[in-house]
Design a protein around this motif. Structure first.
Motif, PDB file in Angstrom:
ATOM      1  N   VAL A  65       0.847  -1.207   0.000  1.00  0.00           N
ATOM      2  CA  VAL A  65       0.000   0.000   0.000  1.00  0.00           C
ATOM      3  C   VAL A  65       0.878   1.252   0.000  1.00  0.00           C
ATOM      4  N   LEU A  66       1.924   1.241   0.825  1.00  0.00           N
ATOM      5  CA  LEU A  66       2.808   2.408   0.878  1.00  0.00           C
ATOM      6  C   LEU A  66       3.504   2.636  -0.462  1.00  0.00           C
ATOM      7  N   PHE A  67       4.002   1.570  -1.096  1.00  0.00           N
ATOM      8  CA  PHE A  67       4.638   1.715  -2.410  1.00  0.00           C
ATOM      9  C   PHE A  67       3.625   2.159  -3.469  1.00  0.00           C
ATOM     10  N   GLU A  68       2.421   1.661  -3.394  1.00  0.00           N
ATOM     11  CA  GLU A  68       1.392   2.030  -4.369  1.00  0.00           C
ATOM     12  C   GLU A  68       1.064   3.516  -4.299  1.00  0.00           C
ATOM     13  N   ASN A  69       1.103   4.065  -3.093  1.00  0.00           N
ATOM     14  CA  ASN A  69       0.686   5.457  -2.899  1.00  0.00           C
ATOM     15  C   ASN A  69       1.841   6.423  -2.660  1.00  0.00           C
ATOM     16  N   GLY A  70       3.061   5.912  -2.618  1.00  0.00           N
ATOM     17  CA  GLY A  70       4.211   6.785  -2.385  1.00  0.00           C
ATOM     18  C   GLY A  70       4.215   7.393  -0.998  1.00  0.00           C
ATOM     19  N   LEU A  71       3.874   6.604   0.001  1.00  0.00           N
ATOM     20  CA  LEU A  71       3.838   7.088   1.383  1.00  0.00           C
ATOM     21  C   LEU A  71       5.063   6.565   2.130  1.00  0.00           C
ATOM     22  N   GLY A  72       5.998   7.453   2.441  1.00  0.00           N
ATOM     23  CA  GLY A  72       7.206   7.073   3.159  1.00  0.00           C
ATOM     24  C   GLY A  72       8.264   6.436   2.275  1.00  0.00           C
ATOM     25  N   VAL A  73       7.882   6.133   1.065  1.00  0.00           N
ATOM     26  CA  VAL A  73       8.778   5.556   0.059  1.00  0.00           C
ATOM     27  C   VAL A  73       8.427   6.207  -1.274  1.00  0.00           C
ATOM     28  N   LYS A  74       9.336   6.079  -2.225  1.00  0.00           N
ATOM     29  CA  LYS A  74       9.044   6.574  -3.566  1.00  0.00           C
ATOM     30  C   LYS A  74       7.965   5.679  -4.169  1.00  0.00           C
ATOM     31  N   LYS A  75       6.974   6.284  -4.817  1.00  0.00           N
ATOM     32  CA  LYS A  75       5.928   5.497  -5.450  1.00  0.00           C
ATOM     33  C   LYS A  75       6.569   4.541  -6.450  1.00  0.00           C
ATOM     34  N   ASP A  76       6.255   3.259  -6.303  1.00  0.00           N
ATOM     35  CA  ASP A  76       6.876   2.242  -7.140  1.00  0.00           C
ATOM     36  C   ASP A  76       5.876   1.102  -7.314  1.00  0.00           C
ATOM     37  N   LEU A  77       5.210   1.085  -8.460  1.00  0.00           N
ATOM     38  CA  LEU A  77       4.173   0.080  -8.688  1.00  0.00           C
ATOM     39  C   LEU A  77       4.748  -1.327  -8.835  1.00  0.00           C
ATOM     40  N   ILE A  78       5.994  -1.429  -9.272  1.00  0.00           N
ATOM     41  CA  ILE A  78       6.618  -2.754  -9.375  1.00  0.00           C
ATOM     42  C   ILE A  78       6.824  -3.335  -7.970  1.00  0.00           C
ATOM     43  N   GLU A  79       7.348  -2.525  -7.066  1.00  0.00           N
ATOM     44  CA  GLU A  79       7.515  -2.975  -5.674  1.00  0.00           C
ATOM     45  C   GLU A  79       6.154  -3.244  -5.028  1.00  0.00           C
ATOM     46  N   SER A  80       5.196  -2.404  -5.329  1.00  0.00           N
ATOM     47  CA  SER A  80       3.848  -2.599  -4.800  1.00  0.00           C
ATOM     48  C   SER A  80       3.297  -3.943  -5.260  1.00  0.00           C
TER      49      SER A  80
END
Length: 188
Positions: free
Chosen positions: A136-151
């Motif tokens: 969820v954090l990776f999908e929304n760029g919260l606390g991390v750079k938004k990264d859909l691959i990591e998400s």
């Protein structure tokens, strides 16, 4: 000395003499009401004695007691402190609970950077809920750079447990990836 109803004399003597694992066991029995009357106040006292000797599981349980206000006044800052001490000693559930507190289940503003750090640590140990929350954090760029691959990667890991919401969100993220990104995500 713990009450006689807590368990055998050997356990009670070990706890009274300062054995942190025996103190933890006494506290757990008191907290759960296992073989004795449930007593959160006494449980906190025994967890505290054990935690003060560095016993990570007691630190985690103290965090839970403070988070829920069991035997003590609810105090999310103290809960976070106990969770962090336990997490620093490798307690995976404490890592997750600390991350949840940092993400904003309290009245303070969310600290997504710290939440991402602790979710990632717990996710590395295979904790499904942390994998999902990290996605969820990776999908929304919260606390991390938004990264859909990591998400996608973390939703996929979480979905392996059969979690319907993880499967749904994984598929939604996959639909946003290019074919090249999708191939890279699958390799992860």
């Amino acid at each position: 000395m713990p009450p006689a109803t807590v368990g055998p004399l050997s356990l009670r003597l070990a706890a009274a003499k300062g054995d942190p694992s025996a103190q933890f066991e006494v506290a757990a029995r008191l907290a759960e009401g296992k073989g004795t009357s449930q007593n959160f106040v006494d449980a906190v006292r025994w967890y505290s004695m054990s935690a003060n000797q560095g016993f990570a599981q007691s630190m985690y349980r103290l965090g839970t007691m403070f988070e829920r206000g069991l035997g003590v006044k609810k105090d999310l800052a103290k809960a976070a402190s106990h969770y962090e001490q336990a997490a620093d000693r490798g307690n995976v559930k404490a890592m997750h609970n600390l991350a949840v507190l940092k993400a904003g289940s309290s009245t303070t503003s969310p600290d997504y950077l710290s939440a991402a750090h602790w979710f990632a640590k717990a996710a590395d140990y295979g904790l499904t809920d942390s994998q999902y929350n990290l996605a969820v954090l990776f999908e929304n760029g919260l606390g991390v750079k938004k990264d859909l691959i990591e998400s996608y990667k973390f939703y996929t890991l979480s979905a392996k447990s059969g979690d319907a919401e993880a499967i749904k969100r994984r598929d939604a993220v996959r639909s946003e990836l290019t074919s090249k990104q999708s191939m890279a995500a699958e390799q992860l």
